[in-house]
Write an enzyme that holds these catalytic residues in place. Sequence first.
Site, PDB file in Angstrom:
ATOM      1  N   CYS A  59      83.659  80.274  93.108  1.00  9.72           N
ATOM      2  CA  CYS A  59      83.338  81.442  92.285  1.00  9.72           C
ATOM      3  C   CYS A  59      83.019  81.017  90.861  1.00  9.72           C
ATOM      4  CB  CYS A  59      84.506  82.418  92.314  1.00  9.72           C
ATOM      5  SG  CYS A  59      86.077  81.671  91.904  1.00  9.72           S
TER       6      CYS A  59
ATOM      7  N   GLU B 270      88.621  90.048  91.922  1.00 10.08           N
ATOM      8  CA  GLU B 270      88.062  88.755  91.496  1.00 10.08           C
ATOM      9  C   GLU B 270      86.750  88.603  92.245  1.00 10.08           C
ATOM     10  OE1 GLU B 270      89.177  86.870  89.231  1.00 10.08           O
ATOM     11  OE2 GLU B 270      91.341  87.121  89.069  1.00 10.08           O
TER      12      GLU B 270
END
Length: 482
Positions: free
Chosen positions: A291, A257
């Site tokens: 993110c 990720e």
Amino acid sequence: MTNTESPTTAAPTAAPSSSPLLDAITVDPEQGRAIPDAATGETIGYAPVHTIVDLDAAVDAARAAQTGWAALGHEERSRILHLAADEIDAHAEELARIIASEQGKPLNGAGARFEAAGCAVWVRNAADTIIEPELLFEAEGTRSELHYVPLGVVAAIGPWNWPALIGIWQIAPSLRMGNAVVVKPSSSTPLSVLAVVELMNRHLPDGVLTVVSGNREVGARIAGHPRIDKVMFTGSTETGREIVRSSADNLARLTLELGGNDPGIVLPGANASEIGEALFWGIFINTGQTCAALKRLYVHESVHDEVVAALASLAESIPMGPGADEENLLGPLTTPQQFDIVSRLVDDARQRGATVVTGGEAAPELGPRFYRTTIVTDISDGADLVEQEQFGPVIPVIRYTDLDDAVARANASAQGLGASVWGDPAEARRVADRLEAGTVWINQHGTLNPMVPFGGVKASGYGLEFGAHGLKSVAAPKVITV
Ligand code: NAD
């Protein structure tokens, strides 16, 4: 209204703790590394500095404990995970205060209390999600089934921006599927992870879950470790590439990720006052250090000025200040390095002729790592602020005329974590199909759901977290044919 509390400039000292949870995880000053409060720089505790020898011991303990943990079966593991979730809930306020202090996100809003509560939610969700064997083929006396069995030892390497919650996203599914876990938190935010693991370990068998709170050398050793079967990594694209290289020898499975530079497209006809607040928080959640926050905003020329005005008005009115102060909703940059990145990107944009509508400077009266909420216009693709992940309280707003051109520019990034489209839902839905991202949101950005898989494409990584897809990614598919 901006919070104008005076700065705390005292030399770092260990503040007296009123938190038994914090006391349980900090080590003596001579044995640990001082961890500063993100807002003030004062030492809040000392994290252990584990070495590669400690890592090897944790992996050995995990390997020894994993077989028994797997043998308990789903129902018993689920029961224990529920006890762990209850423990997190019972200490959620203490956990939230550690997160607010160490990482800097304020207690309220989508802040530290939200992160602490989310930890319990995600643990329960993993505990309750059932993975049934899948029937692949059945005919003429032959039956093939697909089962999902434990991998063994999973390593979880996490970033500093949502340290406890991202740790749980990696830990909970791995435990649920019968693996043991070794966690390596970011050296900037080890206390939040140590705290949440301490709570879970009040219920888990010994060795099943261990934190190794070391530096980058420890992280680097993990990906190539011969006795680690899978690495769940959340962090920057650059480190993700290093992990892929390190995993070549042991062929550890990876979930990556990685970073994002999420575009948002505001369509012609969008109502700035209707979308303004959701747009603002899609950009500035956790002071932009998320993110899947919106990081480049493409706005049609017909609504550009209204959207900029709505964002600027919120930027000037949402209170920023130390996380422990109940009134604040925006906080500091967590690390000095991140403060420098944000300052450099805004300075560069200004030198290229961009307009800083509001913000564009540090806020030293709040503390050493505060940067004012910043809206930048008259900027286009090619500027570092548009091309790079700013990871802070700054948004470049790019005016567009032609929707096809905006879609092409949104897709021109190497990264592909999230994207969003704002305006008429039917038109937005058609645009969503054309965007290259792991998730496309419509009239929202960055909202996550423990049942809905999340992951990136392109340089934002591969593999999925959450829900049944997330559980399967921490298990080995095994076919049984009778
Ligand atoms: P980072 O890559 O610098 O560090 C992440 C972790 O990796 C830390 O624990 C670090 O100690 C460790 N590490 C460093 N070098 C290593 C190596 N060679 N091998 C193994 N581990 C190593 O990232 P960061 O600055 O902590 O976090 C910010 C980044 O994370 C941003 O790019 C952000 O977009 C990304 N992020 C992505 C997601 C997502 O779900 N896609 C979520 C949160 C953050």
